[in-house]
Design an enzyme around this catalytic site. Structure first.
Site, PDB file in Angstrom:
ATOM      1  N   HIS A  79      -6.653  -6.354  -6.174  1.00 46.20           N
ATOM      2  CA  HIS A  79      -5.231  -6.153  -6.467  1.00 46.20           C
ATOM      3  C   HIS A  79      -4.467  -7.390  -6.016  1.00 46.20           C
ATOM      4  O   HIS A  79      -4.376  -7.686  -4.822  1.00 46.20           O
ATOM      5  CB  HIS A  79      -4.691  -4.929  -5.726  1.00 46.20           C
ATOM      6  CG  HIS A  79      -5.290  -3.635  -6.171  1.00 46.20           C
ATOM      7  ND1 HIS A  79      -5.109  -2.457  -5.482  1.00 46.20           N
ATOM      8  CD2 HIS A  79      -6.056  -3.328  -7.242  1.00 46.20           C
ATOM      9  CE1 HIS A  79      -5.735  -1.477  -6.114  1.00 46.20           C
ATOM     10  NE2 HIS A  79      -6.331  -1.986  -7.180  1.00 46.20           N
TER      11      HIS A  79
ATOM     12  N   MET B 215      -5.594  -0.213   0.225  1.00 43.34           N
ATOM     13  CA  MET B 215      -4.738   0.954   0.304  1.00 43.34           C
ATOM     14  C   MET B 215      -4.885   1.806  -0.945  1.00 43.34           C
ATOM     15  O   MET B 215      -5.083   1.290  -2.038  1.00 43.34           O
ATOM     16  CB  MET B 215      -3.280   0.489   0.457  1.00 43.34           C
ATOM     17  CG  MET B 215      -2.285   1.583   0.775  1.00 43.34           C
ATOM     18  SD  MET B 215      -0.617   0.902   0.969  1.00 43.34           S
ATOM     19  CE  MET B 215      -0.875  -0.225   2.341  1.00 43.34           C
TER      20      MET B 215
ATOM     21  N   THR C  16      -5.763  -4.408  -0.210  1.00 45.75           N
ATOM     22  CA  THR C  16      -5.226  -4.969   1.027  1.00 45.75           C
ATOM     23  C   THR C  16      -6.357  -5.432   1.953  1.00 45.75           C
ATOM     24  O   THR C  16      -7.250  -4.671   2.288  1.00 45.75           O
ATOM     25  CB  THR C  16      -4.367  -3.923   1.768  1.00 45.75           C
ATOM     26  OG1 THR C  16      -3.409  -3.380   0.863  1.00 45.75           O
ATOM     27  CG2 THR C  16      -3.653  -4.556   2.951  1.00 45.75           C
TER      28      THR C  16
END
Length: 375
Positions: free
Chosen positions: A222, A315, A196
């Site tokens: 990600h 995260m 994130t």
């Protein structure tokens, strides 16, 4: 006090669905909804929500334009909802360019194995970015800039505008600062893991690296499978180094960064000048595809102490176990500091475990890399 959320979408069904999910969490409350970007701007100014969820395609004023106007008039953490298509990827990157902090696929089944997991993920994302509301301030809007000139062999065919409103002239190498001292270690690989807030963070770092950067760079972000090609192409158009979505069999070259493809795992085989990438499907039980732990662990096995690994905003704790394996081999591990993270999860996990030797503000990571490599 509950986090106040403004839900923006032109679909009444989606507004209701998102509102119901958010209101299920006692720490969150939907204070209002808006059905287009113009309403979103007006209600953001009037209601001062802590977080806004925003659709991209809307009538009257689209989501990207709304984000840009909100960030100029009343900066607010914004979570975008995006379609998992190539065009959706480009639009989402534009939304991050405009100032949005994070994004989620609009089809919840694309982000979770079941309904309960999707609900928890959305609630968690809203709460995480809400923590940034007190630190946000108005910032200049992006302006058109000339693309970076590359050598003919590495010229990018796709030129994208930057994700960052304020970025240094890319032709200028950041000047090392006195507080940074080179350790004297030698390296063969740089590896960066993030989640994130990563797209903006990676651009911040990579655009400051020179054309003659001496080592290959592995990037583990990600990101959905449909997004990584567009993101790599955008970075390639902005950076002096070459950036590409990694492919199975790629030979690692100095001055090139390889972005792990979404939905796959990125491994290494070989060593030094003969090292190649292996791109595989991997175990479906692994939470992340790509997974920082898996790539870091492969780097530890292949390069040992010759790795400089950096964990940026994100995260969760992905990267901690892989960083531990690297540390055991004598590699160098750094983490982004809390103040400059969108979400201080992954770097915190590494720092708390005592694995990271340094904690760095984002805007000085590139400088620190260059000092460490003697550039």
């Amino acid at each position: 006090m509950a986090v106040k959320v403004l839900v923006v979408d032109d679909s009444s069904f989606f507004r209701r669905r998102v509102s119901e999910i958010i209101n299920q969490d006692p720490q969150l409350t939907v204070i209002d909804t808006a059905q287009n970007g113009r309403e979103a701007v007006d209600k953001a100014i009037a209601l001062r929500p802590d977080v806004i969820t925003m659709d991209i395609e809307m009538p009257v004023l689209d989501g990207i334009s709304a984000v840009r106007e909100i960030m100029a008039k009343c900066p607010t953490p914004i979570l975008m909802f995006s379609s998992l298509t190539h065009e959706g990827a480009r639009s989402t990157l534009d939304a991050l360019d405009a100032g949005a902090l994070d994004f989620l696929p609009k089809k919840f089944e694309d982000i979770a194995r079941d309904k309960d997991e999707a609900v928890r993920l959305l609630q968690q994302r809203v709460k995480e970015i809400a923590r940034k509301r007190f630190l946000m301030s108005a910032r200049p809007q992006p302006v058109a800039s000339a693309p970076v000139a590359k050598a003919a062999s590495g010229a990018a065919s796709l030129r994208e505008r930057p994700l960052l409103a304020e970025r240094p002239a890319l032709a200028e190498r950041p000047q090392p600062v006195a507080s940074f001292k080179r350790s004297g270690k030698s390296y063969q690989l740089v590896a960066i893991g993030t989640s994130t807030g990563g797209p903006v963070a990676l651009q911040n770092v990579l655009t400051k690296l020179p054309l003659d950067f001496p080592h290959p760079i592995l990037l583990i972000q990600h990101m959905p499978a449909t997004f990584t090609a567009a993101f790599a192409a955008r970075l390639n158009g902005l950076c002096q180094i070459g950036v590409k979505e990694a492919q199975d069999g790629d030979v690692l070259k100095p001055g090139h960064a390889y972005l792990a493809p979404g939905g796959k795992q990125m491994l290494l085989e070989g060593r030094g000048a003969g090292a190649r990438l292996r791109i595989i499907d991997g175990n479906d039980k692994v939470n992340y595809k790509p997974c920082v732990d898996i790539t870091f662990a492969s780097a530890a096995k292949t390069y040992g102490d010759k790795v400089l690994a950096i964990v940026l905003t994100g995260m969760g704790a992905d990267g901690r176990d892989g960083a531990r394996l690297l540390k055991e081999q004598g590699a160098t591990i750094w983490a982004q500091d809390e103040a400059s993270c969108v979400v201080y999860g992954m770097p915190q996990a590494v720092a708390k475990a005592g694995i990271a030797s340094e904690s760095l503000p984002l805007d000085r990571v590139a400088q620190r890399i260059l000092v460490e490599l003697g550039r």
